[in-house]
Motif scaffolding. Sequence first.
Motif, PDB file in Angstrom:
ATOM      1  N   PRO A 269       0.816  -1.221   0.000  1.00 42.19           N
ATOM      2  CA  PRO A 269       0.000   0.000   0.000  1.00 42.19           C
ATOM      3  C   PRO A 269       0.847   1.267   0.000  1.00 42.19           C
ATOM      4  N   ARG A 270       0.124   2.397  -0.063  1.00 40.94           N
ATOM      5  CA  ARG A 270       0.673   3.745   0.095  1.00 40.94           C
ATOM      6  C   ARG A 270       1.834   4.027  -0.855  1.00 40.94           C
ATOM      7  N   LEU A 271       1.694   3.635  -2.087  1.00 39.60           N
ATOM      8  CA  LEU A 271       2.667   4.060  -3.093  1.00 39.60           C
ATOM      9  C   LEU A 271       2.469   5.554  -3.370  1.00 39.60           C
ATOM     10  N   PRO A 272       3.521   6.280  -3.752  1.00 40.28           N
ATOM     11  CA  PRO A 272       3.407   7.733  -3.896  1.00 40.28           C
ATOM     12  C   PRO A 272       2.431   8.199  -4.963  1.00 40.28           C
ATOM     13  N   SER A 273       2.124   7.340  -5.919  1.00 37.83           N
ATOM     14  CA  SER A 273       1.232   7.754  -7.000  1.00 37.83           C
ATOM     15  C   SER A 273       0.492   6.534  -7.530  1.00 37.83           C
ATOM     16  N   THR A 274      -0.434   6.770  -8.437  1.00 42.85           N
ATOM     17  CA  THR A 274      -1.200   5.676  -9.021  1.00 42.85           C
ATOM     18  C   THR A 274      -0.296   4.793  -9.879  1.00 42.85           C
ATOM     19  N   ILE A 275      -0.662   3.527  -9.993  1.00 42.29           N
ATOM     20  CA  ILE A 275       0.167   2.546 -10.691  1.00 42.29           C
ATOM     21  C   ILE A 275      -0.208   2.540 -12.172  1.00 42.29           C
ATOM     22  N   ALA A 276       0.819   2.613 -13.023  1.00 42.92           N
ATOM     23  CA  ALA A 276       0.595   2.629 -14.474  1.00 42.92           C
ATOM     24  C   ALA A 276       0.957   1.295 -15.120  1.00 42.92           C
ATOM     25  N   GLN A 359       1.071  14.463   5.095  1.00 37.33           N
ATOM     26  CA  GLN A 359      -0.161  13.673   5.093  1.00 37.33           C
ATOM     27  C   GLN A 359      -0.088  12.615   4.003  1.00 37.33           C
ATOM     28  N   ASN A 360      -0.692  11.458   4.267  1.00 40.63           N
ATOM     29  CA  ASN A 360      -0.802  10.444   3.236  1.00 40.63           C
ATOM     30  C   ASN A 360      -1.798  10.895   2.180  1.00 40.63           C
ATOM     31  N   LYS A 361      -1.502  10.556   0.938  1.00 39.95           N
ATOM     32  CA  LYS A 361      -2.426  10.882  -0.137  1.00 39.95           C
ATOM     33  C   LYS A 361      -3.693  10.046   0.000  1.00 39.95           C
ATOM     34  N   ILE A 362      -4.836  10.694  -0.125  1.00 37.84           N
ATOM     35  CA  ILE A 362      -6.127  10.018  -0.028  1.00 37.84           C
ATOM     36  C   ILE A 362      -6.660   9.804  -1.440  1.00 37.84           C
ATOM     37  N   SER A 363      -6.891   8.568  -1.790  1.00 42.89           N
ATOM     38  CA  SER A 363      -7.398   8.266  -3.126  1.00 42.89           C
ATOM     39  C   SER A 363      -8.895   8.523  -3.191  1.00 42.89           C
ATOM     40  N   ASN A 364      -9.379   8.718  -4.397  1.00 39.85           N
ATOM     41  CA  ASN A 364     -10.800   9.002  -4.603  1.00 39.85           C
ATOM     42  C   ASN A 364     -11.644   7.766  -4.333  1.00 39.85           C
ATOM     43  N   GLU A 365     -12.902   7.995  -4.048  1.00 43.37           N
ATOM     44  CA  GLU A 365     -13.868   6.914  -3.987  1.00 43.37           C
ATOM     45  C   GLU A 365     -14.491   6.746  -5.371  1.00 43.37           C
ATOM     46  N   ARG A 366     -15.292   5.707  -5.517  1.00 45.91           N
ATOM     47  CA  ARG A 366     -15.830   5.402  -6.843  1.00 45.91           C
ATOM     48  C   ARG A 366     -16.695   6.530  -7.391  1.00 45.91           C
ATOM     49  N   ASN A 367     -17.516   7.104  -6.544  1.00 45.59           N
ATOM     50  CA  ASN A 367     -18.405   8.178  -6.995  1.00 45.59           C
ATOM     51  C   ASN A 367     -18.145   9.472  -6.249  1.00 45.59           C
ATOM     52  N   CYS A 368     -16.940   9.634  -5.753  1.00 52.55           N
ATOM     53  CA  CYS A 368     -16.628  10.816  -4.961  1.00 52.55           C
ATOM     54  C   CYS A 368     -15.177  11.209  -5.193  1.00 52.55           C
TER      55      CYS A 368
END
Length: 740
Positions: A269-276, A359-368
Motif C-alpha cells: 500500500p501507500r505508493l506515492p502515485s497511481t500505478i501505471a 499527510q498520506n495521499k487520499i485516493s478518490n472513492e468510486r463516486n466521490c
Amino acid sequence: MDIKVRFKAGGSFVGLRPQFSFDSESIYVAWKNQILGYNTKTGALVAEFKGIKDHIVGFGIHYHDSYECITACSTTGEIITWKIVTYFKILNKKIEKTNIRTFHFVPSETDEIRALISYKQKGKILFCLFDLKTEVDQPYNLEIYAGPNSVDICSNKFFAVIQKNILNIVPFDDFSKTHTYRIENSRHFTCIACHSDREIVLTGDQTGRVVVWQKLFTRKPSQAVFHWHTLPVQCLSFSVAGSYFYSGGLESVLVRWQLDNHFEKKFLPRLPSTIAQVAVSPNNTFIAIATNDNAVRIVDSRLDNVSLIQHLVIGDNFQSGIVLDPRTKALVMNGNVGQIQFYSPSDNSLLYNVDIVGQNKISNERNCSIENTQVSKIAMTRDGLWMATVEIRQDPEFSPELRLKFWYFDLEKQNFRLNTSVESPHENHINSILFQPMDNKKEQKCVSVGGDKKFKVWFLTETESVNNKSFIWKCLCIGFYHDLPCKSLSFSNDGSLVAVSFNNVVTTWLPDSCQLKCSLVHPVYEEEIDQVEFGTSNQCHLLVTASKERLSVWNLLTLTMVWTVPAAVSLLIADSVTTNMAIITENKKVFVFTPNSPEPIFSSDKLLQNHKYICAAAFVPSKFSNDVSMKWSQRSPILFINSNRELFCLGSEEEVADTPQIDEFSKSLFSMMIPQSQTNTVHEKEPVQHTYAKDIGQKAIKKVSSFFFVEIVLTLMNFQYFEAPIQTMIPIRIMCNSLL
C-alpha cells in the motif's frame, strides 16, 4: 549563435511496460524516442539506446544470433534492433505503414524476428504480423474502430485485444479466425494481460474487477472474478510460472493474487502515485512498479524495496512555479501531491523531495472525488537557508485549509526542518510570497499577499521556552490600500522597498513599518496588474508591471510611466544575474528586454508555438553567468515547463569545450606522481653509442599520451572509481562517451 528550444527532462517514461533482461540484472524503459537501461539492484543508468527519430510505441528483448538484443518501433514505422552487449545497431527497417499504435515482439523457436503491429488506417485499427528479416507483413482480419484499446500476446500462440466491453482472441497461425467475447454493457475493459504459455487471459474493468478467462477457444470460456479494487484497474501482470498475478489501480496499492485462490492476496500500500505498469523479472525475483509520478520502483518477491528509478516528478500541477535554490542551483517545483522536488538542471537529476503537508495521499472513492492538500507557493531566501511554503486544501463542502510554513535548512542533517506553521495566515488564499533580500540573517522578513485584500510582513524573532531559546516567525504588520484586491509583489534589489499591486494600482511600501511611499496608476489603463518586478543594478529605480493587456515600466524617481506596450502577458520573469527580463504572452510569443528600453533584446513568435501552454518559467544562471562577454542566452537561459509536464530550455546550444593541451595537465594530481628529477647514488658506466640508434621517440610519445589519456579519463570521472564499490561502477563508455 542561434537560440533554440532544447528538451531537458520530464515527459512520462511509464507509458510502456518496463522489461527485464533475461538474467534480470537490468531493466529497460522507453522514454520518448530512446530506450534507457538501468541496473536492477542499484537503479543506476547503465545504457542508452538512441537512433529512433519519433516516439517509441513498443519494444521487446530477444535473442538474435545468440546475442541478447532490443528491438523498438516508432509511430512512423521505424524499427531498430540493437545488440545489448555492444550497443550497435544490427537491423534498421522501415514499415510501409503510418500511425503505428502498438508493437509487440513475438517469440520464435527459430531464427525468425517477427512482431505484432497495430496501425491506424481510414478510421480503423488494423493488425499485421511483420517479419523484420524479409520485411513481409501478413494482415489479420480483425478490425476495430480507432478508439482506446489494449493489446497483449501469449508467446507465439495468440494475441488478445480489448475495447470497451469486447474481448477479441486471435491465434497467430490463423489470420482469418477471431474469437469474440462480450461482458455486460455497464462495464468496460481497462487493461489486459496474457499468460506467458497457457491459454489464460486477465482483464480489468472500470469497476475494479479482475476477470480470469480460461478455455478461450471454446464457445463459452470460463470466468473467475477477483475483486478488491474500488477504482478502475490500470495494469495486470502474470508471474513467470503463472501461479499468481499482480494488479494495480488508482488506489496506489499493488495487489498480489493467488490464481487458484482469490482469498489469498498480499498488498503493497501507500505508493506515492497511481500505478501505471507492472512487470515481473524472468527469474521471478523482482517486480517493477511504474507509477504515474514518473518513477519505476523495483521490489523483491516479498514486496520489499530494492531500488528506485526516478525521473522528473510529474505532479498534478505546477502552480508554485519554478524557484531557484541559491544553495544547490536546483529548480524547486511541485512534485507529488503535498511534496516539492529539488531538480538539478545541470545533470538532469532529482536531488531530493521534501514532504510539506505531512499527510498520506487520499485516493478518490468510486463516486466521490476527494481533495488533497496541495503546495501552492514556494519562496527561498538569498542564501537558501530559509524556505516558505503555502499549502491549501480547497473543499467545496467544508471549510478550506490554508497554512503558511517556514522551513530552516539543517546544515548537519542536510535537510529542511519545519520551524513555524501558521494556520489561516490570510483568508481564502495566498497569491504571492517573497523573502526580503538581506545579508543579515537575524533580521529576515517575508511578505505574503492574500485573497483578503491585505499583505502581511512576517519577521524572524527570538523566543524563549522552558529548555532553550529559538527563533520563530511572527506577523510584524499588515498593509492594505483602499480595500482593493492585491495580487503580486516584488522587492527592490537592496530590500528597502516592496512593491504590491492593488487592482490597477501599483504601490511601494517600507517593509519594516508598512509605510506607504507612493502609489502609481495610469488614468487610461484600468486593467488589473497581475505581476510586478523591480529592475536591478543600474535600473533598480524602474518597476515593471504586467497585465493581460499591457506591459508597462514606471520610474520611481520621477513617479512617471517610462514606456508601455500592448501585450497579453502570461508570465513575467526577471534574471537574477543580469538586468534582463522576459515575458511569455498568451499566444506563446517570447520577448527578452531590459526595463530601460521598449526595444526587445530578443523576440520570437515561432519557438514556443509547438507548446500548448507554458505552466511556469524562470531564468536559470549557467556556468557562464559571470562572463559579461557572452550573450544573455549563454549566461542565463530560460527554462520552462509546458502542459505536457516537460522541461525545456530556451537558449543557445552548449558549446563543447576545446580539448586541453598536454601542458595544461602538467600540474595535475597525477602528474605530481612523476618526479621532476631523479638521482642515483650508484655510479653507472656511460653507455656506448652504437651506429644503429633505436628510435625511442615514438615510444616516449605513446607513453606520455597514454598517461595523459588515463589522467583525463580519471579527472572527468571525478575519481568515482576510487570511491565507489566495483560492482556499482558505471561503465567507462557512459562516463567518458564524448572523449572516447
